[in-house]
Design a protein around this motif. Structure first.
Motif, short mmCIF file in Angstrom:
data_model
loop_
_atom_site.label_atom_id
_atom_site.label_comp_id
_atom_site.label_asym_id
_atom_site.label_seq_id
_atom_site.Cartn_x
_atom_site.Cartn_y
_atom_site.Cartn_z
N ASP A 3 -1.49 10.88 -20.71
CA ASP A 3 -2.91 10.85 -21.08
C ASP A 3 -3.28 9.41 -21.43
O ASP A 3 -2.72 8.84 -22.37
N PRO A 4 -4.22 8.78 -20.67
CA PRO A 4 -4.56 7.38 -20.97
C PRO A 4 -5.10 7.17 -22.37
O PRO A 4 -4.97 6.08 -22.93
N ALA A 5 -5.68 8.20 -22.98
CA ALA A 5 -6.23 8.04 -24.32
C ALA A 5 -5.12 7.98 -25.38
O ALA A 5 -5.35 7.48 -26.47
N ARG A 6 -3.93 8.47 -25.05
CA ARG A 6 -2.84 8.53 -26.04
C ARG A 6 -1.72 7.55 -25.74
O ARG A 6 -0.69 7.60 -26.40
N GLU A 7 -1.87 6.66 -24.77
CA GLU A 7 -0.78 5.75 -24.45
C GLU A 7 -0.77 4.54 -25.37
O GLU A 7 -1.81 4.14 -25.90
N SER A 8 0.40 3.98 -25.54
CA SER A 8 0.53 2.82 -26.40
C SER A 8 0.04 1.57 -25.67
O SER A 8 -0.21 1.58 -24.46
N GLU A 9 -0.07 0.50 -26.41
CA GLU A 9 -0.52 -0.76 -25.82
C GLU A 9 0.47 -1.26 -24.78
O GLU A 9 0.08 -1.81 -23.75
N ALA A 12 -0.08 0.74 -21.60
CA ALA A 12 -1.33 0.34 -20.95
C ALA A 12 -1.15 -1.00 -20.24
O ALA A 12 -1.63 -1.19 -19.12
N LYS A 13 -0.44 -1.92 -20.88
CA LYS A 13 -0.19 -3.23 -20.27
C LYS A 13 0.66 -3.08 -19.01
O LYS A 13 0.41 -3.73 -17.99
N ALA A 14 1.67 -2.22 -19.07
CA ALA A 14 2.53 -1.99 -17.90
C ALA A 14 1.73 -1.36 -16.76
O ALA A 14 1.91 -1.72 -15.59
N ARG A 15 0.85 -0.41 -17.09
CA ARG A 15 0.03 0.23 -16.06
C ARG A 15 -0.91 -0.78 -15.41
O ARG A 15 -1.07 -0.81 -14.19
N ARG A 16 -1.53 -1.63 -16.22
CA ARG A 16 -2.40 -2.67 -15.67
C ARG A 16 -1.63 -3.61 -14.77
O ARG A 16 -2.11 -4.01 -13.70
N GLY A 17 -0.41 -3.96 -15.17
CA GLY A 17 0.42 -4.83 -14.35
C GLY A 17 0.75 -4.20 -13.01
O GLY A 17 0.72 -4.87 -11.97
N ARG A 18 1.07 -2.91 -13.02
CA ARG A 18 1.36 -2.22 -11.75
C ARG A 18 0.11 -2.16 -10.88
O ARG A 18 0.20 -2.33 -9.66
N ASN A 19 -1.04 -1.92 -11.49
CA ASN A 19 -2.29 -1.86 -10.72
C ASN A 19 -2.61 -3.20 -10.07
O ASN A 19 -3.03 -3.26 -8.92
N VAL A 20 -2.40 -4.28 -10.81
CA VAL A 20 -2.65 -5.61 -10.26
C VAL A 20 -1.68 -5.90 -9.13
O VAL A 20 -2.07 -6.42 -8.08
N ALA A 21 -0.42 -5.53 -9.30
CA ALA A 21 0.58 -5.77 -8.26
C ALA A 21 0.24 -4.98 -7.00
O ALA A 21 0.36 -5.50 -5.88
#
Length: 50
Positions: A3-9, A12-21
């Motif tokens: 759940d994106p609302a319950r994820e830690s910082e 979230a940073k890892a997910r953003r990094g994967r999205n950018v990659a």
């Protein structure tokens, strides 16, 4: 999936990094296909009579 609302910082940073990659990889693939297409069509592709 988490759940994106319950994820830690950190998550979230890892997910953003994967999205950018993934976005960069997709953009590079599109550019590669474009360049290969231009090379295969040859140099006169812009000088075609209509």
């Amino acid at each position: 999936m988490s759940d994106p609302a319950r994820e830690s910082e950190t998550e979230a940073k890892a997910r953003r990094g994967r999205n950018v990659a993934l976005a960069l990889g997709l953009a590079l693939f599109v550019i590669l296909v474009f360049v290969v297409t231009l090379v295969k069509l040859g140099g006169n592709v812009l000088h075609r009579p209509f």
